[in-house]
Design a protein around this motif. Structure first.
Motif, PDB file in Angstrom:
ATOM      1  N   ILE A 154     -47.154  28.724  46.591  1.00  0.00           N
ATOM      2  CA  ILE A 154     -47.404  27.521  46.676  1.00  0.00           C
ATOM      3  C   ILE A 154     -47.031  27.138  48.503  1.00  0.00           C
ATOM      4  N   SER A 155     -47.867  26.158  49.030  1.00  0.00           N
ATOM      5  CA  SER A 155     -47.383  25.505  50.439  1.00  0.00           C
ATOM      6  C   SER A 155     -47.541  24.120  50.737  1.00  0.00           C
ATOM      7  N   ASP A 156     -46.926  24.162  51.211  1.00  0.00           N
ATOM      8  CA  ASP A 156     -46.243  22.606  52.519  1.00  0.00           C
ATOM      9  C   ASP A 156     -45.711  22.472  51.383  1.00  0.00           C
ATOM     10  N   SER A 157     -44.692  22.566  51.188  1.00  0.00           N
ATOM     11  CA  SER A 157     -44.019  21.911  49.936  1.00  0.00           C
ATOM     12  C   SER A 157     -43.065  21.173  50.452  1.00  0.00           C
ATOM     13  N   ALA A 158     -42.102  20.008  51.393  1.00  0.00           N
ATOM     14  CA  ALA A 158     -41.432  19.589  52.092  1.00  0.00           C
ATOM     15  C   ALA A 158     -39.811  19.925  50.955  1.00  0.00           C
ATOM     16  N   VAL A 159     -40.244  19.683  50.122  1.00  0.00           N
ATOM     17  CA  VAL A 159     -39.237  19.677  48.354  1.00  0.00           C
ATOM     18  C   VAL A 159     -38.904  20.640  48.535  1.00  0.00           C
ATOM     19  N   LEU A 160     -39.513  22.109  48.438  1.00  0.00           N
ATOM     20  CA  LEU A 160     -39.431  23.002  48.079  1.00  0.00           C
ATOM     21  C   LEU A 160     -38.845  24.121  49.115  1.00  0.00           C
ATOM     22  N   SER A 161     -39.245  23.773  50.640  1.00  0.00           N
ATOM     23  CA  SER A 161     -38.864  24.120  51.726  1.00  0.00           C
ATOM     24  C   SER A 161     -37.616  24.057  51.995  1.00  0.00           C
ATOM     25  N   ALA A 162     -36.621  22.708  51.822  1.00  0.00           N
ATOM     26  CA  ALA A 162     -35.717  21.933  52.052  1.00  0.00           C
ATOM     27  C   ALA A 162     -34.634  23.030  50.967  1.00  0.00           C
ATOM     28  N   PHE A 163     -34.881  22.552  49.687  1.00  0.00           N
ATOM     29  CA  PHE A 163     -34.728  23.403  48.907  1.00  0.00           C
ATOM     30  C   PHE A 163     -34.058  24.349  47.688  1.00  0.00           C
ATOM     31  N   GLY A 164     -35.770  25.236  48.063  1.00  0.00           N
ATOM     32  CA  GLY A 164     -35.717  25.994  47.263  1.00  0.00           C
ATOM     33  C   GLY A 164     -35.789  26.193  45.972  1.00  0.00           C
ATOM     34  N   PRO A 165     -36.003  26.928  45.362  1.00  0.00           N
ATOM     35  CA  PRO A 165     -37.191  26.659  44.509  1.00  0.00           C
ATOM     36  C   PRO A 165     -35.657  26.599  43.185  1.00  0.00           C
ATOM     37  N   ASP A 166     -36.857  26.526  42.046  1.00  0.00           N
ATOM     38  CA  ASP A 166     -35.673  26.451  40.354  1.00  0.00           C
ATOM     39  C   ASP A 166     -35.364  27.990  40.089  1.00  0.00           C
ATOM     40  N   PHE A 167     -33.834  28.074  40.132  1.00  0.00           N
ATOM     41  CA  PHE A 167     -33.855  29.507  39.501  1.00  0.00           C
ATOM     42  C   PHE A 167     -32.824  29.791  37.991  1.00  0.00           C
ATOM     43  N   ASN A 168     -33.116  28.264  37.567  1.00  0.00           N
ATOM     44  CA  ASN A 168     -32.286  28.742  35.771  1.00  0.00           C
ATOM     45  C   ASN A 168     -33.424  29.785  35.183  1.00  0.00           C
ATOM     46  N   LEU A 169     -34.888  30.242  35.236  1.00  0.00           N
ATOM     47  CA  LEU A 169     -35.024  30.590  34.009  1.00  0.00           C
ATOM     48  C   LEU A 169     -34.179  32.417  35.425  1.00  0.00           C
ATOM     49  N   ILE A 170     -34.514  32.081  36.332  1.00  0.00           N
ATOM     50  CA  ILE A 170     -33.919  33.994  36.941  1.00  0.00           C
ATOM     51  C   ILE A 170     -32.421  33.941  36.006  1.00  0.00           C
ATOM     52  N   ARG A 171     -31.955  33.232  36.264  1.00  0.00           N
ATOM     53  CA  ARG A 171     -29.967  33.494  36.278  1.00  0.00           C
ATOM     54  C   ARG A 171     -30.624  33.679  34.928  1.00  0.00           C
ATOM     55  N   GLN A 172     -31.783  33.476  33.314  1.00  0.00           N
ATOM     56  CA  GLN A 172     -31.569  33.535  32.735  1.00  0.00           C
ATOM     57  C   GLN A 172     -31.747  35.619  31.914  1.00  0.00           C
ATOM     58  N   LEU A 173     -33.386  35.227  32.919  1.00  0.00           N
ATOM     59  CA  LEU A 173     -33.789  36.635  32.925  1.00  0.00           C
ATOM     60  C   LEU A 173     -33.033  37.784  33.528  1.00  0.00           C
ATOM     61  N   TYR A 174     -31.734  37.334  34.481  1.00  0.00           N
ATOM     62  CA  TYR A 174     -30.996  38.970  34.679  1.00  0.00           C
ATOM     63  C   TYR A 174     -30.425  39.223  34.294  1.00  0.00           C
ATOM     64  N   ARG A 175     -29.682  38.243  33.344  1.00  0.00           N
ATOM     65  CA  ARG A 175     -28.628  37.750  32.521  1.00  0.00           C
ATOM     66  C   ARG A 175     -28.757  39.194  31.146  1.00  0.00           C
ATOM     67  N   ASP A 176     -30.188  38.761  30.948  1.00  0.00           N
ATOM     68  CA  ASP A 176     -31.156  39.918  29.694  1.00  0.00           C
ATOM     69  C   ASP A 176     -31.539  40.869  30.171  1.00  0.00           C
TER      70      ASP A 176
END
Length: 243
Positions: A154-176
């Motif tokens: 992505i590029s030029d995303s004010a929301v994602l640049s400020a708050f970061g991306p989604d980590f819900n799936l990352i949490r699950q992947l790491y647990r698995d």
């Protein structure tokens, strides 16, 4: 016997020295930490199931009453991140299609304005995360990892640049046990999620991964890593790292 006794003394000394610098005497293997993490995972599940309903209500309300088409699309995008975790595949795919239908309903001027303001990056990210969840839930792991990384191209995303991306799936992947795609995702966030705090959190997560700790991929990890006795930067203080 003396050798065995010396070994026990050395082990006890190690625990004493470790516990002097950590709240969890056994570090990442401490049963109390594992219990804490189990409770955190339950908390995330409960929270996400609640947000599944709350965000659907928000979308339905904005669809019925809002004159702002960007709000309608934004509310559906936020809902999609939770829908992808729990709803049926047909339901999730229908909601993905609905996002594009809403976008197509925008006038040419509105579409241009949307691209100028944010390039619709938050919505693109939500769709990518949803597709990754669908693939993962069906056991299509390689497809899920591909969709996951593409979701943050992505590029030029004010929301994602400020708050970061989604980590819900990352949490699950790491647990698995899927470590490589998690590390790749964390590394790729450097392209748009910048600043001292994001840099600090990435540093903490990398150190926790190296130590094979359980991770919740939340800002609380910065505190827990110190309590585990890991030598990490305290992201609540300014060490001048990052940009």
């Amino acid at each position: 016997m003396l050798k065995a006794l010396a070994g026990k003394i050395a082990f006890i000394s190690l625990l004493v020295n470790f516990s002097a610098n950590a709240d969890y005497a056994l570090g990442c293997n401490d049963p109390e930490y594992h219990q804490y993490m189990a409770e955190q995972f339950d908390r995330f599940d409960t929270k996400n199931r609640r947000l599944l309903n709350d965000t659907l209500s928000d979308y339905e309300r904005s669809l019925a009453t809002s004159a702002n088409p960007y709000q309608v699309i934004g509310d559906l995008s936020r809902h999609l991140r939770y829908s992808a975790q729990f709803d049926t595949f047909d339901e999730v795919n229908a909601k993905i299609d609905r996002i594009f239908e809403h976008a197509n309903e925008l006038s040419k001027e509105q579409q241009i304005a949307g691209y100028v303001l944010d390039s619709f990056s938050s919505e693109t990210h939500a769709v990518g995360i949803a597709r990754a969840w669908l693939a993962y839930r069906q056991g299509k792991h390689e497809e899920a990892f591909k969709e996951l990384l593409e979701s943050i191209e992505i590029s030029d995303s004010a929301v994602l640049s400020a708050f970061g991306p989604d980590f819900n799936l990352i949490r699950q992947l790491y647990r698995d046990g899927h470590i490589e795609p998690v590390v790749a995702y964390i590394n790729k966030t450097e392209d748009f999620w910048t600043g001292r705090r994001p840099d600090g959190l990435r540093h903490v997560w990398r150190e926790m991964i190296n130590a094979e700790c359980k991770i919740q991929f939340d800002s609380f990890d910065a505190v827990k890593a110190l309590e585990l006795g890991l030598r990490v930067i305290d992201v609540n203080k300014d060490y001048g790292i990052g940009r």
